[in-house]
Design a protein around this motif. Structure first.
Motif, PDB file in Angstrom:
ATOM      1  N   LEU A  80       2.201  23.506   6.657  1.00  0.00           N
ATOM      2  CA  LEU A  80       3.649  23.549   6.514  1.00  0.00           C
ATOM      3  C   LEU A  80       4.222  22.133   6.556  1.00  0.00           C
ATOM      4  CD1 LEU A  80       5.696  25.794   6.145  1.00  0.00           C
ATOM      5  CD2 LEU A  80       6.051  25.808   8.616  1.00  0.00           C
ATOM      6  N   VAL A  81       3.780  21.351   7.535  1.00  0.00           N
ATOM      7  CA  VAL A  81       4.241  19.970   7.647  1.00  0.00           C
ATOM      8  C   VAL A  81       3.756  19.152   6.452  1.00  0.00           C
ATOM      9  CG1 VAL A  81       3.990  17.840   8.982  1.00  0.00           C
ATOM     10  CG2 VAL A  81       4.485  19.992  10.145  1.00  0.00           C
ATOM     11  N   GLU A  82       2.509  19.377   6.039  1.00  0.00           N
ATOM     12  CA  GLU A  82       1.968  18.631   4.898  1.00  0.00           C
ATOM     13  C   GLU A  82       2.757  18.935   3.627  1.00  0.00           C
ATOM     14  OE1 GLU A  82      -0.108  16.267   4.877  1.00  0.00           O
ATOM     15  OE2 GLU A  82      -1.028  16.417   6.847  1.00  0.00           O
ATOM     16  N   ALA A  83       3.162  20.185   3.473  1.00  0.00           N
ATOM     17  CA  ALA A  83       3.935  20.554   2.280  1.00  0.00           C
ATOM     18  C   ALA A  83       5.279  19.827   2.299  1.00  0.00           C
ATOM     19  CB  ALA A  83       4.128  22.064   2.220  1.00  0.00           C
ATOM     20  N   GLU A  84       5.866  19.712   3.502  1.00  0.00           N
ATOM     21  CA  GLU A  84       7.144  18.989   3.608  1.00  0.00           C
ATOM     22  C   GLU A  84       6.935  17.498   3.355  1.00  0.00           C
ATOM     23  OE1 GLU A  84       8.826  20.094   7.405  1.00  0.00           O
ATOM     24  OE2 GLU A  84       8.798  22.211   6.810  1.00  0.00           O
ATOM     25  N   LEU A  85       5.870  16.967   3.934  1.00  0.00           N
ATOM     26  CA  LEU A  85       5.566  15.544   3.741  1.00  0.00           C
ATOM     27  C   LEU A  85       5.389  15.199   2.265  1.00  0.00           C
ATOM     28  CD1 LEU A  85       2.975  14.798   6.568  1.00  0.00           C
ATOM     29  CD2 LEU A  85       5.245  13.780   6.306  1.00  0.00           C
ATOM     30  N   ALA A  86       4.746  16.109   1.552  1.00  0.00           N
ATOM     31  CA  ALA A  86       4.421  15.844   0.154  1.00  0.00           C
ATOM     32  C   ALA A  86       5.685  15.707  -0.696  1.00  0.00           C
ATOM     33  CB  ALA A  86       3.528  16.950  -0.396  1.00  0.00           C
ATOM     34  N   GLU A  87       6.796  16.195  -0.172  1.00  0.00           N
ATOM     35  CA  GLU A  87       8.041  16.114  -0.935  1.00  0.00           C
ATOM     36  C   GLU A  87       8.826  14.838  -0.664  1.00  0.00           C
ATOM     37  OE1 GLU A  87      10.239  19.676  -2.240  1.00  0.00           O
ATOM     38  OE2 GLU A  87       9.552  20.459  -0.308  1.00  0.00           O
ATOM     39  N   LEU A  88       8.466  14.146   0.416  1.00  0.00           N
ATOM     40  CA  LEU A  88       9.205  12.932   0.786  1.00  0.00           C
ATOM     41  C   LEU A  88       8.641  11.719   0.062  1.00  0.00           C
ATOM     42  CD1 LEU A  88       9.312  13.491   4.654  1.00  0.00           C
ATOM     43  CD2 LEU A  88      11.096  14.035   2.984  1.00  0.00           C
ATOM     44  N   ASP A  89       9.461  10.634  -0.012  1.00  0.00           N
ATOM     45  CA  ASP A  89       8.839   9.421  -0.543  1.00  0.00           C
ATOM     46  C   ASP A  89       7.993   8.786   0.565  1.00  0.00           C
ATOM     47  OD1 ASP A  89      10.689   7.710   0.894  1.00  0.00           O
ATOM     48  OD2 ASP A  89      12.168   8.353  -0.599  1.00  0.00           O
ATOM     49  N   PRO A  90       7.021   7.961   0.164  1.00  0.00           N
ATOM     50  CA  PRO A  90       5.972   7.525   1.093  1.00  0.00           C
ATOM     51  C   PRO A  90       6.486   6.946   2.414  1.00  0.00           C
ATOM     52  CG  PRO A  90       5.481   6.801  -1.139  1.00  0.00           C
ATOM     53  CD  PRO A  90       6.823   7.433  -1.190  1.00  0.00           C
ATOM     54  N   GLU A  91       7.570   6.151   2.385  1.00  0.00           N
ATOM     55  CA  GLU A  91       8.062   5.541   3.626  1.00  0.00           C
ATOM     56  C   GLU A  91       8.546   6.600   4.619  1.00  0.00           C
ATOM     57  OE1 GLU A  91      11.076   2.452   3.300  1.00  0.00           O
ATOM     58  OE2 GLU A  91       9.707   1.433   1.905  1.00  0.00           O
ATOM     59  N   ASP A  92       9.382   7.516   4.125  1.00  0.00           N
ATOM     60  CA  ASP A  92       9.878   8.585   4.981  1.00  0.00           C
ATOM     61  C   ASP A  92       8.725   9.444   5.477  1.00  0.00           C
ATOM     62  OD1 ASP A  92      12.392   7.683   4.493  1.00  0.00           O
ATOM     63  OD2 ASP A  92      12.851   9.170   2.930  1.00  0.00           O
ATOM     64  N   ALA A  93       7.770   9.676   4.588  1.00  0.00           N
ATOM     65  CA  ALA A  93       6.625  10.517   4.936  1.00  0.00           C
ATOM     66  C   ALA A  93       5.867   9.923   6.114  1.00  0.00           C
ATOM     67  CB  ALA A  93       5.710  10.685   3.728  1.00  0.00           C
ATOM     68  N   GLU A  94       5.713   8.589   6.095  1.00  0.00           N
ATOM     69  CA  GLU A  94       4.965   7.929   7.159  1.00  0.00           C
ATOM     70  C   GLU A  94       5.660   8.108   8.512  1.00  0.00           C
ATOM     71  OE1 GLU A  94       3.379   3.485   7.889  1.00  0.00           O
ATOM     72  OE2 GLU A  94       3.452   4.134   5.786  1.00  0.00           O
ATOM     73  N   LEU A  95       6.990   7.901   8.508  1.00  0.00           N
ATOM     74  CA  LEU A  95       7.767   8.073   9.735  1.00  0.00           C
ATOM     75  C   LEU A  95       7.673   9.501  10.256  1.00  0.00           C
ATOM     76  CD1 LEU A  95      11.076   6.097   9.049  1.00  0.00           C
ATOM     77  CD2 LEU A  95       9.304   5.620  10.769  1.00  0.00           C
ATOM     78  N   PHE A  96       7.863  10.425   9.336  1.00  0.00           N
ATOM     79  CA  PHE A  96       7.867  11.848   9.692  1.00  0.00           C
ATOM     80  C   PHE A  96       6.490  12.272  10.233  1.00  0.00           C
ATOM     81  CE2 PHE A  96       7.903  16.419   8.067  1.00  0.00           C
ATOM     82  CZ  PHE A  96       8.679  16.882   9.120  1.00  0.00           C
ATOM     83  N   ALA A  97       5.445  11.772   9.579  1.00  0.00           N
ATOM     84  CA  ALA A  97       4.090  12.122  10.003  1.00  0.00           C
ATOM     85  C   ALA A  97       3.842  11.656  11.426  1.00  0.00           C
ATOM     86  CB  ALA A  97       3.064  11.494   9.054  1.00  0.00           C
ATOM     87  N   GLU A  98       4.348  10.442  11.720  1.00  0.00           N
ATOM     88  CA  GLU A  98       4.176   9.888  13.055  1.00  0.00           C
ATOM     89  C   GLU A  98       4.892  10.768  14.076  1.00  0.00           C
ATOM     90  OE1 GLU A  98       5.257   5.622  14.530  1.00  0.00           O
ATOM     91  OE2 GLU A  98       4.167   5.519  12.598  1.00  0.00           O
ATOM     92  N   GLU A  99       6.119  11.131  13.734  1.00  0.00           N
ATOM     93  CA  GLU A  99       6.947  11.959  14.597  1.00  0.00           C
ATOM     94  C   GLU A  99       6.278  13.307  14.887  1.00  0.00           C
ATOM     95  OE1 GLU A  99      11.183  13.286  13.522  1.00  0.00           O
ATOM     96  OE2 GLU A  99      11.140  11.106  13.286  1.00  0.00           O
TER      97      GLU A  99
END
Ligand SMILES: Nc1nc2c(ncn2[C@@H]2O[C@H](COP(=O)(O)OP(=O)(O)OP(=O)(O)O)[C@@H](O)[C@H]2O)c(=O)[nH]1
Ligand SMILES: [Mg+2]
Length: 364
Positions: free
Chosen positions: A240-259
């Motif tokens: 579920l999180v990966e699907a959301e991450l895949a929609e973000l641009d890489p910078e936001d994705a990195e922050l979100f993944a960390e969170e």
């Protein structure tokens, strides 16, 4: 070569489509890969390979063409599927078409999970699906056996061998643990190559986890303990999180993944492990136009490998200049490798190895 297919299989509502979407969307970020127009529930996903990135850098390639895996999102299987429950037979026959299986198992809490049936229990769930696959296989084997046994009475040697192979397979599939599925599959393929059995397909389990489950570590450990003797690898992914991450641009994705505390590259690992299930090796070409990964069956010769690129290459094959990956990386370029003597000249019968970088010379 059209990519080989990996079917995403599991109980209903375990996150198969969520994983499929995450895989295919993250794939879309890659610049270019061989594209195939296919059914909406099939997507071609690039396999990230650090070797290819390095080769492209050295060869100053304009583009990178990775190997691909074709994922097929198959509808959920319910208990009793092998008896036809819930369109079971149709979904099971979909699995017959694929070359390998990603088995998605629920590791996340669902709605009001107070009831026993809703409790997270990956081992119970995995066994439930595997039982359906085996029952379906046994039914197919049984039907084939009664046909071939009749033929074997008038007894060609081939027929008798086929009966023996089918019987051995039946016995393996009925046993509690099939300890070496690959060797059972190989043996069957020799004497009955037309039989496509579900439980013998190369399989990877993906435990679809949740950031909030308290017992997720315990569940994962139990699943791994189960999977070990069955010879099936396990990966944990928060789809579920990966699907959301895949929609973000890489910078936001990195922050979100960390969170969210998700492991880096968990999707890449699923794609790579799926590719590995297919049992292919990869050779590379690297030039100014493109650097490209070419997946082939192990054991192909240089001229056959050239034929994967273009049939003219196989027909007009003259020779191949070959260098193994690490030698290429340390030389830094083809001319430097030629000078160092690590770029070898090989003839048409040279057997290509995983990690070979090849320049083909041919006549057209
Ligand atoms: N909490 C949580 N929910 C998830 C996760 N993955 C999927 N879900 C939810 O589970 C439900 C089913 O997800 P799908 O991806 O449609 O499941 P499926 O296995 O494809 O379902 P069928 O095709 O109907 O068998 C959806 O509401 C998802 O949001 C996850 O990792 N964590
Ligand atoms: Mg689905």
């Amino acid at each position: 070569m059209s990519s080989l297919g990996v079917g995403i299989v599991g109980l209903p509502n375990t996150g198969k489509t969520t994983l499929f979407n995450a895989l295919s969307r993250s794939g879309a970020l890659v610049a270019s890969y061989p594209y195939a127009t296919i059914e909406p529930n099939e997507r071609v996903v690039p396999v990230s390979d650090p070797r290819l990135t390095e080769f492209a850098r050295l060869a100053e390639s304009a583009r990178i063409v990775p190997a691909t895996v074709r994922f097929i999102d198959i509808a959920g299987l319910a208990e009793g599927a092998s008896r036809g429950e819930g369109l079971g037979n149709r979904f099971l026959s979909n699995i017959r078409q694929v070359d390998a299986v990603v088995h998605v198992v629920r590791g996340f809490k669902r709605g009001d999970s107070s009831s026993q049936a809703e409790a997270i229990d990956p081992v119970r769930d995995v066994e439930l699906i595997e039982t359906e696959l085996r029952l379906y296989d046994l039914e197919i084997l049984g039907r084939e056996l009664s046909k071939v046994r009749r033929l074997a009475k008038s007894g060609t040697k081939e027929c008798i061998e086929r009966v023996k192979a089918l019987e051995r397979t039946e016995e393996e599939i009925s046993s509690d643990v099939i300890s070496d599925r690959a060797s059972v599959a190989r043996e069957l393929a020799l004497l009955a190559p037309d039989m496509s059995l579900l439980i013998l397909k190369p399989t990877l389990i993906v435990l679809n986890v949740d950031e909030s489950s308290d017992d997720s570590a315990t569940n994962e450990r139990k699943l791994r303990e189960w999977a070990e003797p069955h010879g099936v690898p396990v990966l944990s992914v928060n789809s579920l999180v990966e699907a959301e991450l895949a929609e973000l641009d890489p910078e936001d994705a990195e922050l979100f993944a960390e969170e969210m505390g998700v492991e880096e590259e968990s999707l890449d690992r699923v794609v790579r492990a799926s590719f590995e299930l297919l049992g292919l090796i990869t050779f590379f070409t690297a030039g100014p136009e493109e650097s490209r990964a070419w997946p082939i069956r192990a054991g192909l010769t240089a001229s056959q490998a050239a034929g994967k690129i273009h049939s003219d290459f196989e027909r007009g094959f003259i020779k191949a200049e070959v260098i193994h990956q690490d030698d290429f990386l340390s030389a830094g370029s083809f001319p430097a490798a030629r000078e160092a003597g690590t770029l070898r000249l090989e003839g048409r019968d040279y057997v290509v190895l995983d990690g070979d970088v090849i320049i083909f010379k041919f006549n057209t």
